[in-house]
Design a protein around this motif. Structure first.
Motif, PDB file in Angstrom:
ATOM      1  N   ASP A  70     -16.645   9.578  35.684  1.00 40.53           N
ATOM      2  CA  ASP A  70     -16.896  10.728  36.538  1.00 40.53           C
ATOM      3  C   ASP A  70     -15.574  11.431  36.831  1.00 40.53           C
ATOM      4  OD1 ASP A  70     -18.783  12.280  38.104  1.00 40.53           O
ATOM      5  OD2 ASP A  70     -17.662  11.533  39.835  1.00 40.53           O
ATOM      6  N   PHE A  71     -15.614  12.732  36.984  1.00 44.31           N
ATOM      7  CA  PHE A  71     -14.419  13.529  37.236  1.00 44.31           C
ATOM      8  C   PHE A  71     -13.627  13.013  38.436  1.00 44.31           C
ATOM      9  CE2 PHE A  71     -12.436  17.212  39.357  1.00 44.31           C
ATOM     10  CZ  PHE A  71     -11.543  17.583  38.372  1.00 44.31           C
ATOM     11  N   GLU A  72     -14.320  12.605  39.475  1.00 42.53           N
ATOM     12  CA  GLU A  72     -13.664  12.167  40.709  1.00 42.53           C
ATOM     13  C   GLU A  72     -12.868  10.862  40.543  1.00 42.53           C
ATOM     14  OE1 GLU A  72     -13.438  14.083  43.365  1.00 42.53           O
ATOM     15  OE2 GLU A  72     -14.632  15.567  42.291  1.00 42.53           O
ATOM     16  N   THR A  73     -13.113  10.112  39.479  1.00 46.61           N
ATOM     17  CA  THR A  73     -12.398   8.844  39.286  1.00 46.61           C
ATOM     18  C   THR A  73     -11.089   9.019  38.508  1.00 46.61           C
ATOM     19  OG1 THR A  73     -13.587   8.321  37.247  1.00 46.61           O
ATOM     20  CG2 THR A  73     -14.556   7.540  39.321  1.00 46.61           C
ATOM     21  N   LEU A  74     -10.810  10.228  38.031  1.00 45.77           N
ATOM     22  CA  LEU A  74      -9.563  10.480  37.315  1.00 45.77           C
ATOM     23  C   LEU A  74      -8.372  10.410  38.265  1.00 45.77           C
ATOM     24  CD1 LEU A  74     -10.543  13.556  35.121  1.00 45.77           C
ATOM     25  CD2 LEU A  74     -10.202  11.221  34.351  1.00 45.77           C
ATOM     26  N   PRO A  75      -7.190  10.075  37.743  1.00 41.83           N
ATOM     27  CA  PRO A  75      -5.984  10.124  38.579  1.00 41.83           C
ATOM     28  C   PRO A  75      -5.781  11.539  39.143  1.00 41.83           C
ATOM     29  CG  PRO A  75      -5.522   9.004  36.508  1.00 41.83           C
ATOM     30  CD  PRO A  75      -6.905   9.581  36.394  1.00 41.83           C
ATOM     31  N   PRO A  76      -5.219  11.655  40.343  1.00 44.76           N
ATOM     32  CA  PRO A  76      -5.098  12.969  41.004  1.00 44.76           C
ATOM     33  C   PRO A  76      -4.386  14.033  40.168  1.00 44.76           C
ATOM     34  CG  PRO A  76      -4.513  11.209  42.518  1.00 44.76           C
ATOM     35  CD  PRO A  76      -4.732  10.570  41.188  1.00 44.76           C
ATOM     36  N   GLU A  77      -3.315  13.672  39.469  1.00 44.43           N
ATOM     37  CA  GLU A  77      -2.579  14.680  38.703  1.00 44.43           C
ATOM     38  C   GLU A  77      -3.396  15.182  37.505  1.00 44.43           C
ATOM     39  OE1 GLU A  77      -1.281  10.647  37.137  1.00 44.43           O
ATOM     40  OE2 GLU A  77      -1.552  11.522  39.114  1.00 44.43           O
ATOM     41  N   ILE A  78      -4.235  14.323  36.953  1.00 43.84           N
ATOM     42  CA  ILE A  78      -5.099  14.726  35.844  1.00 43.84           C
ATOM     43  C   ILE A  78      -6.214  15.633  36.363  1.00 43.84           C
ATOM     44  CG2 ILE A  78      -6.587  13.932  33.973  1.00 43.84           C
ATOM     45  CD1 ILE A  78      -3.662  13.073  33.639  1.00 43.84           C
ATOM     46  N   ARG A  79      -6.806  15.265  37.492  1.00 42.43           N
ATOM     47  CA  ARG A  79      -7.852  16.093  38.117  1.00 42.43           C
ATOM     48  C   ARG A  79      -7.327  17.488  38.427  1.00 42.43           C
ATOM     49  NH1 ARG A  79      -9.166  11.978  41.852  1.00 42.43           N
ATOM     50  NH2 ARG A  79      -8.340  13.322  43.466  1.00 42.43           N
ATOM     51  N   LYS A  80      -6.100  17.552  38.944  1.00 42.48           N
ATOM     52  CA  LYS A  80      -5.505  18.842  39.287  1.00 42.48           C
ATOM     53  C   LYS A  80      -5.335  19.709  38.042  1.00 42.48           C
ATOM     54  CE  LYS A  80      -1.492  20.938  41.473  1.00 42.48           C
ATOM     55  NZ  LYS A  80      -0.193  20.702  42.078  1.00 42.48           N
ATOM     56  N   ALA A  81      -4.849  19.139  36.957  1.00 45.22           N
ATOM     57  CA  ALA A  81      -4.659  19.893  35.721  1.00 45.22           C
ATOM     58  C   ALA A  81      -5.984  20.381  35.158  1.00 45.22           C
ATOM     59  CB  ALA A  81      -3.924  19.040  34.695  1.00 45.22           C
ATOM     60  N   VAL A  82      -7.018  19.524  35.164  1.00 49.75           N
ATOM     61  CA  VAL A  82      -8.332  19.924  34.654  1.00 49.75           C
ATOM     62  C   VAL A  82      -8.926  21.022  35.542  1.00 49.75           C
ATOM     63  CG1 VAL A  82     -10.692  19.130  34.224  1.00 49.75           C
ATOM     64  CG2 VAL A  82      -8.754  17.708  33.536  1.00 49.75           C
ATOM     65  N   SER A  83      -8.738  20.924  36.841  1.00 51.12           N
ATOM     66  CA  SER A  83      -9.263  21.938  37.745  1.00 51.12           C
ATOM     67  C   SER A  83      -8.645  23.308  37.476  1.00 51.12           C
ATOM     68  CB  SER A  83      -8.999  21.548  39.198  1.00 51.12           C
ATOM     69  OG  SER A  83      -9.753  20.406  39.530  1.00 51.12           O
ATOM     70  N   LEU A  84      -7.373  23.324  37.077  1.00 47.04           N
ATOM     71  CA  LEU A  84      -6.716  24.595  36.740  1.00 47.04           C
ATOM     72  C   LEU A  84      -7.358  25.250  35.526  1.00 47.04           C
ATOM     73  CD1 LEU A  84      -2.971  23.672  37.327  1.00 47.04           C
ATOM     74  CD2 LEU A  84      -4.398  25.164  38.723  1.00 47.04           C
ATOM     75  N   VAL A  85      -7.849  24.450  34.599  1.00 45.92           N
ATOM     76  CA  VAL A  85      -8.520  24.976  33.403  1.00 45.92           C
ATOM     77  C   VAL A  85      -9.837  25.641  33.793  1.00 45.92           C
ATOM     78  CG1 VAL A  85      -9.631  24.332  31.215  1.00 45.92           C
ATOM     79  CG2 VAL A  85      -7.443  23.320  31.857  1.00 45.92           C
ATOM     80  N   TYR A  86     -10.509  25.097  34.786  1.00 50.80           N
ATOM     81  CA  TYR A  86     -11.836  25.591  35.187  1.00 50.80           C
ATOM     82  C   TYR A  86     -11.793  26.686  36.232  1.00 50.80           C
ATOM     83  CZ  TYR A  86     -14.367  22.269  32.397  1.00 50.80           C
ATOM     84  OH  TYR A  86     -14.901  21.600  31.347  1.00 50.80           O
ATOM     85  N   ARG A  87     -10.648  27.226  36.543  1.00 52.29           N
ATOM     86  CA  ARG A  87     -10.563  28.306  37.528  1.00 52.29           C
ATOM     87  C   ARG A  87     -11.187  29.549  37.019  1.00 52.29           C
ATOM     88  NH1 ARG A  87      -4.912  28.269  40.746  1.00 52.29           N
ATOM     89  NH2 ARG A  87      -5.596  26.752  42.239  1.00 52.29           N
TER      90      ARG A  87
END
Length: 87
Positions: A70-87
């Motif tokens: 699940d997306f929420e289980t990713l390390p914080p820095e990875i989640r942040k980078a992926v979230s930037l892609v989905y902006r």
């Protein structure tokens, strides 16, 4: 050319979508995240044949084929980078 080693690879569920996320690190400590949104597709060869490909069947990606997280289980820095892609 930039040399980097893959630190981790994840098959991620983000809502109803599945993506593959790769985390790379260079020898000087810089991190890069690669997000694969297209997991399959097709292309036409120069002979006119249509070839299909599936990312999860390639040798470099087989290890995550049955290990979706699940997306929420990713390390914080990875989640942040992926979230930037989905902006």
């Amino acid at each position: 050319m930039l040399k980097a080693q893959r630190q981790a690879i994840y098959l991620v569920r983000k809502g109803v979508e599945e993506i593959v996320v790769e985390h790379y690190r260079t020898p000087d400590g810089k991190s890069f995240v690669v997000v694969h949104k297209s997991l399959e597709g097709s292309y036409e060869t120069s002979e006119g044949d249509v070839k299909e490909w599936k990312l999860l069947e390639l040798e470099d990606f087989k290890e995550v084929k049955d290990a979706a997280v699940d997306f929420e289980t990713l390390p914080p820095e990875i989640r942040k980078a992926v979230s930037l892609v989905y902006r």
